[in-house]
Design a protein around this motif. Structure first.
Motif, PDB file in Angstrom:
ATOM      1  N   ALA A  10       0.845  -1.207   0.000  1.00 55.51           N
ATOM      2  CA  ALA A  10       0.000   0.000   0.000  1.00 55.51           C
ATOM      3  C   ALA A  10       0.875   1.250   0.000  1.00 55.51           C
ATOM      4  O   ALA A  10       0.583   2.219  -0.722  1.00 55.51           O
ATOM      5  N   ARG A  11       1.942   1.238   0.782  1.00 58.75           N
ATOM      6  CA  ARG A  11       2.869   2.387   0.784  1.00 58.75           C
ATOM      7  C   ARG A  11       3.538   2.538  -0.578  1.00 58.75           C
ATOM      8  O   ARG A  11       3.719   3.661  -1.067  1.00 58.75           O
ATOM      9  N   PHE A  12       3.903   1.421  -1.200  1.00 62.29           N
ATOM     10  CA  PHE A  12       4.523   1.421  -2.533  1.00 62.29           C
ATOM     11  C   PHE A  12       3.570   2.054  -3.542  1.00 62.29           C
ATOM     12  O   PHE A  12       3.948   2.937  -4.314  1.00 62.29           O
ATOM     13  N   ARG A  13       2.308   1.618  -3.526  1.00 58.01           N
ATOM     14  CA  ARG A  13       1.298   2.160  -4.446  1.00 58.01           C
ATOM     15  C   ARG A  13       1.158   3.671  -4.247  1.00 58.01           C
ATOM     16  O   ARG A  13       1.183   4.445  -5.192  1.00 58.01           O
ATOM     17  N   GLU A  14       1.040   4.076  -2.984  1.00 55.47           N
ATOM     18  CA  GLU A  14       0.845   5.492  -2.666  1.00 55.47           C
ATOM     19  C   GLU A  14       2.065   6.321  -3.073  1.00 55.47           C
ATOM     20  O   GLU A  14       1.932   7.349  -3.740  1.00 55.47           O
ATOM     21  N   LYS A  15       3.248   5.865  -2.703  1.00 61.56           N
ATOM     22  CA  LYS A  15       4.486   6.609  -2.955  1.00 61.56           C
ATOM     23  C   LYS A  15       4.705   6.848  -4.443  1.00 61.56           C
ATOM     24  O   LYS A  15       5.130   7.916  -4.860  1.00 61.56           O
ATOM     25  N   ASP A  16       4.434   5.828  -5.261  1.00 63.45           N
ATOM     26  CA  ASP A  16       4.744   5.914  -6.690  1.00 63.45           C
ATOM     27  C   ASP A  16       3.503   6.019  -7.571  1.00 63.45           C
ATOM     28  O   ASP A  16       3.601   5.866  -8.787  1.00 63.45           O
ATOM     29  N   ALA A  17       2.327   6.273  -6.978  1.00 63.07           N
ATOM     30  CA  ALA A  17       1.072   6.437  -7.719  1.00 63.07           C
ATOM     31  C   ALA A  17       0.830   5.273  -8.686  1.00 63.07           C
ATOM     32  O   ALA A  17       0.467   5.461  -9.839  1.00 63.07           O
ATOM     33  N   LEU A  18       1.044   4.061  -8.185  1.00 69.20           N
ATOM     34  CA  LEU A  18       0.887   2.860  -9.023  1.00 69.20           C
ATOM     35  C   LEU A  18      -0.590   2.531  -9.202  1.00 69.20           C
ATOM     36  O   LEU A  18      -1.389   2.705  -8.277  1.00 69.20           O
ATOM     37  N   THR A  19      -0.934   2.046 -10.391  1.00 68.36           N
ATOM     38  CA  THR A  19      -2.333   1.749 -10.703  1.00 68.36           C
ATOM     39  C   THR A  19      -2.592   0.261 -10.948  1.00 68.36           C
ATOM     40  O   THR A  19      -3.730  -0.122 -11.163  1.00 68.36           O
ATOM     41  N   LEU A  20      -1.552  -0.556 -10.908  1.00 70.65           N
ATOM     42  CA  LEU A  20      -1.747  -1.984 -11.147  1.00 70.65           C
ATOM     43  C   LEU A  20      -2.042  -2.705  -9.844  1.00 70.65           C
ATOM     44  O   LEU A  20      -1.855  -2.157  -8.758  1.00 70.65           O
ATOM     45  N   THR A  21      -2.508  -3.932  -9.943  1.00 71.20           N
ATOM     46  CA  THR A  21      -2.816  -4.745  -8.775  1.00 71.20           C
ATOM     47  C   THR A  21      -1.535  -5.340  -8.216  1.00 71.20           C
ATOM     48  O   THR A  21      -0.789  -6.025  -8.927  1.00 71.20           O
ATOM     49  N   LEU A  22      -1.273  -5.079  -6.935  1.00 73.65           N
ATOM     50  CA  LEU A  22      -0.091  -5.594  -6.246  1.00 73.65           C
ATOM     51  C   LEU A  22      -0.532  -6.650  -5.246  1.00 73.65           C
ATOM     52  O   LEU A  22      -1.436  -6.406  -4.437  1.00 73.65           O
ATOM     53  N   LEU A  23       0.083  -7.827  -5.308  1.00 67.17           N
ATOM     54  CA  LEU A  23      -0.297  -8.943  -4.447  1.00 67.17           C
ATOM     55  C   LEU A  23       0.866  -9.366  -3.554  1.00 67.17           C
ATOM     56  O   LEU A  23       2.024  -9.296  -3.957  1.00 67.17           O
ATOM     57  N   SER A  24       0.523  -9.826  -2.344  1.00 69.75           N
ATOM     58  CA  SER A  24       1.503 -10.265  -1.355  1.00 69.75           C
ATOM     59  C   SER A  24       1.579 -11.787  -1.316  1.00 69.75           C
ATOM     60  O   SER A  24       0.581 -12.458  -1.060  1.00 69.75           O
ATOM     61  N   ASP A  25       2.781 -12.315  -1.546  1.00 68.00           N
ATOM     62  CA  ASP A  25       3.041 -13.756  -1.439  1.00 68.00           C
ATOM     63  C   ASP A  25       4.078 -13.947  -0.332  1.00 68.00           C
ATOM     64  O   ASP A  25       5.229 -14.295  -0.585  1.00 68.00           O
ATOM     65  N   ALA A  26       3.652 -13.671   0.905  1.00 69.41           N
ATOM     66  CA  ALA A  26       4.566 -13.633   2.045  1.00 69.41           C
ATOM     67  C   ALA A  26       5.321 -14.947   2.251  1.00 69.41           C
ATOM     68  O   ALA A  26       6.505 -14.930   2.588  1.00 69.41           O
ATOM     69  N   ASP A  27       4.661 -16.080   2.039  1.00 71.28           N
ATOM     70  CA  ASP A  27       5.345 -17.363   2.256  1.00 71.28           C
ATOM     71  C   ASP A  27       6.047 -17.876   0.996  1.00 71.28           C
ATOM     72  O   ASP A  27       6.658 -18.939   1.009  1.00 71.28           O
ATOM     73  N   LYS A  28       5.949 -17.110  -0.086  1.00 75.08           N
ATOM     74  CA  LYS A  28       6.611 -17.408  -1.363  1.00 75.08           C
ATOM     75  C   LYS A  28       6.116 -18.709  -2.003  1.00 75.08           C
ATOM     76  O   LYS A  28       6.743 -19.258  -2.905  1.00 75.08           O
ATOM     77  N   GLY A  29       4.953 -19.180  -1.585  1.00 78.70           N
ATOM     78  CA  GLY A  29       4.403 -20.425  -2.129  1.00 78.70           C
ATOM     79  C   GLY A  29       4.018 -20.312  -3.591  1.00 78.70           C
ATOM     80  O   GLY A  29       4.268 -21.237  -4.377  1.00 78.70           O
ATOM     81  N   VAL A  30       3.409 -19.184  -3.968  1.00 72.80           N
ATOM     82  CA  VAL A  30       3.028 -18.991  -5.368  1.00 72.80           C
ATOM     83  C   VAL A  30       4.281 -18.820  -6.217  1.00 72.80           C
ATOM     84  O   VAL A  30       4.414 -19.424  -7.283  1.00 72.80           O
ATOM     85  N   MET A  31       5.218 -18.027  -5.729  1.00 73.15           N
ATOM     86  CA  MET A  31       6.474 -17.831  -6.472  1.00 73.15           C
ATOM     87  C   MET A  31       7.171 -19.163  -6.717  1.00 73.15           C
ATOM     88  O   MET A  31       7.662 -19.417  -7.815  1.00 73.15           O
ATOM     89  N   THR A  32       7.196 -20.003  -5.701  1.00 75.34           N
ATOM     90  CA  THR A  32       7.838 -21.313  -5.827  1.00 75.34           C
ATOM     91  C   THR A  32       7.095 -22.165  -6.855  1.00 75.34           C
ATOM     92  O   THR A  32       7.717 -22.776  -7.733  1.00 75.34           O
ATOM     93  N   ALA A  33       5.760 -22.199  -6.777  1.00 73.92           N
ATOM     94  CA  ALA A  33       4.958 -23.004  -7.709  1.00 73.92           C
ATOM     95  C   ALA A  33       5.119 -22.531  -9.151  1.00 73.92           C
ATOM     96  O   ALA A  33       5.000 -23.322 -10.083  1.00 73.92           O
ATOM     97  N   TRP A  34       5.402 -21.246  -9.341  1.00 75.42           N
ATOM     98  CA  TRP A  34       5.536 -20.676 -10.680  1.00 75.42           C
ATOM     99  C   TRP A  34       6.991 -20.629 -11.142  1.00 75.42           C
ATOM    100  O   TRP A  34       7.299 -20.083 -12.198  1.00 75.42           O
ATOM    101  N   GLY A  35       7.922 -21.164 -10.339  1.00 76.05           N
ATOM    102  CA  GLY A  35       9.337 -21.179 -10.722  1.00 76.05           C
ATOM    103  C   GLY A  35      10.014 -19.833 -10.566  1.00 76.05           C
ATOM    104  O   GLY A  35      11.083 -19.594 -11.131  1.00 76.05           O
ATOM    105  N   ALA A  36       9.422 -18.925  -9.762  1.00 80.03           N
ATOM    106  CA  ALA A  36       9.964 -17.576  -9.610  1.00 80.03           C
ATOM    107  C   ALA A  36      10.657 -17.368  -8.262  1.00 80.03           C
ATOM    108  O   ALA A  36      10.899 -16.244  -7.848  1.00 80.03           O
ATOM    109  N   PHE A  37      10.973 -18.455  -7.581  1.00 82.56           N
ATOM    110  CA  PHE A  37      11.739 -18.369  -6.346  1.00 82.56           C
ATOM    111  C   PHE A  37      12.718 -19.527  -6.331  1.00 82.56           C
ATOM    112  O   PHE A  37      12.362 -20.662  -6.626  1.00 82.56           O
TER     113      PHE A  37
END
Length: 160
Positions: free
Chosen positions: A80-107
């Motif tokens: 939320a701070r990132f969106r506010e600071k840089d006026a971002l308009t895209l959807t930002l998602l949190s993958d705190a446990d990195k499970g999605v990143m791992t499943a997608w080969g991005a970790f």
């Protein structure tokens, strides 16, 4: 680390919180093309450049039928701070446990300043309307990536 996704693979479904804490489920976006990009950390120079590039291209990507999701291990409050600071308009998602990143080969293992470390692999995966991977890029450069993505997808006005 899971195997990297390739064209023709079914994208693993996920539900992750956005920067407001609201859950976003990938399968709810069926019928739209989706660009999912993974980045290491909000408010760092490369990640900021990439997020701003996606935000600046969001209207033209949407006109071409694409929804953009940015995923990092950052907590929703930091996103939320990132969106506010840089006026971002895209959807930002949190993958705190990195499970999605791992499943997608991005970790997994990557080189950082000449050393092998475990971390987020800057990656972009494009899905068709049925949730099937059409393109997957790993170890992408933050700067210029959106312009290259647009060229590779054959979209008009490749720069923006």
């Amino acid at each position: 680390m899971s195997a990297r996704l390739e064209a023709g693979d079914a994208a693993p479904d996920f539900t992750l919180p956005d920067d407001t804490g609201k859950d976003v489920t990938l399968s709810d976006l069926r019928g739209r093309k989706v660009i999912v990009y993974f980045y290491p950390a909000a408010m760092t120079p490369g990640c900021t450049k990439q997020a701003c590039d996606f935000s600046e291209s969001l209207d033209s990507l949407a006109a071409d039928g694409y929804t953009v999701l940015g995923i990092s291990p950052d907590a929703p409050a930091k996103l939320a701070r990132f969106r506010e600071k840089d006026a971002l308009t895209l959807t930002l998602l949190s993958d705190a446990d990195k499970g999605v990143m791992t499943a997608w080969g991005a970790f997994g293992e990557k080189k950082l300043y000449g050393k092998v470390v475990q971390g987020v692999i800057r990656s972009t995966v494009v899905l068709d309307e049925q949730g099937t991977v059409t393109h997957a890029w790993y170890n992408v450069k933050a700067t210029g990536h959106v312009a290259k993505l647009r060229r590779d997808l054959g979209l008009e006005g490749a720069s923006r």
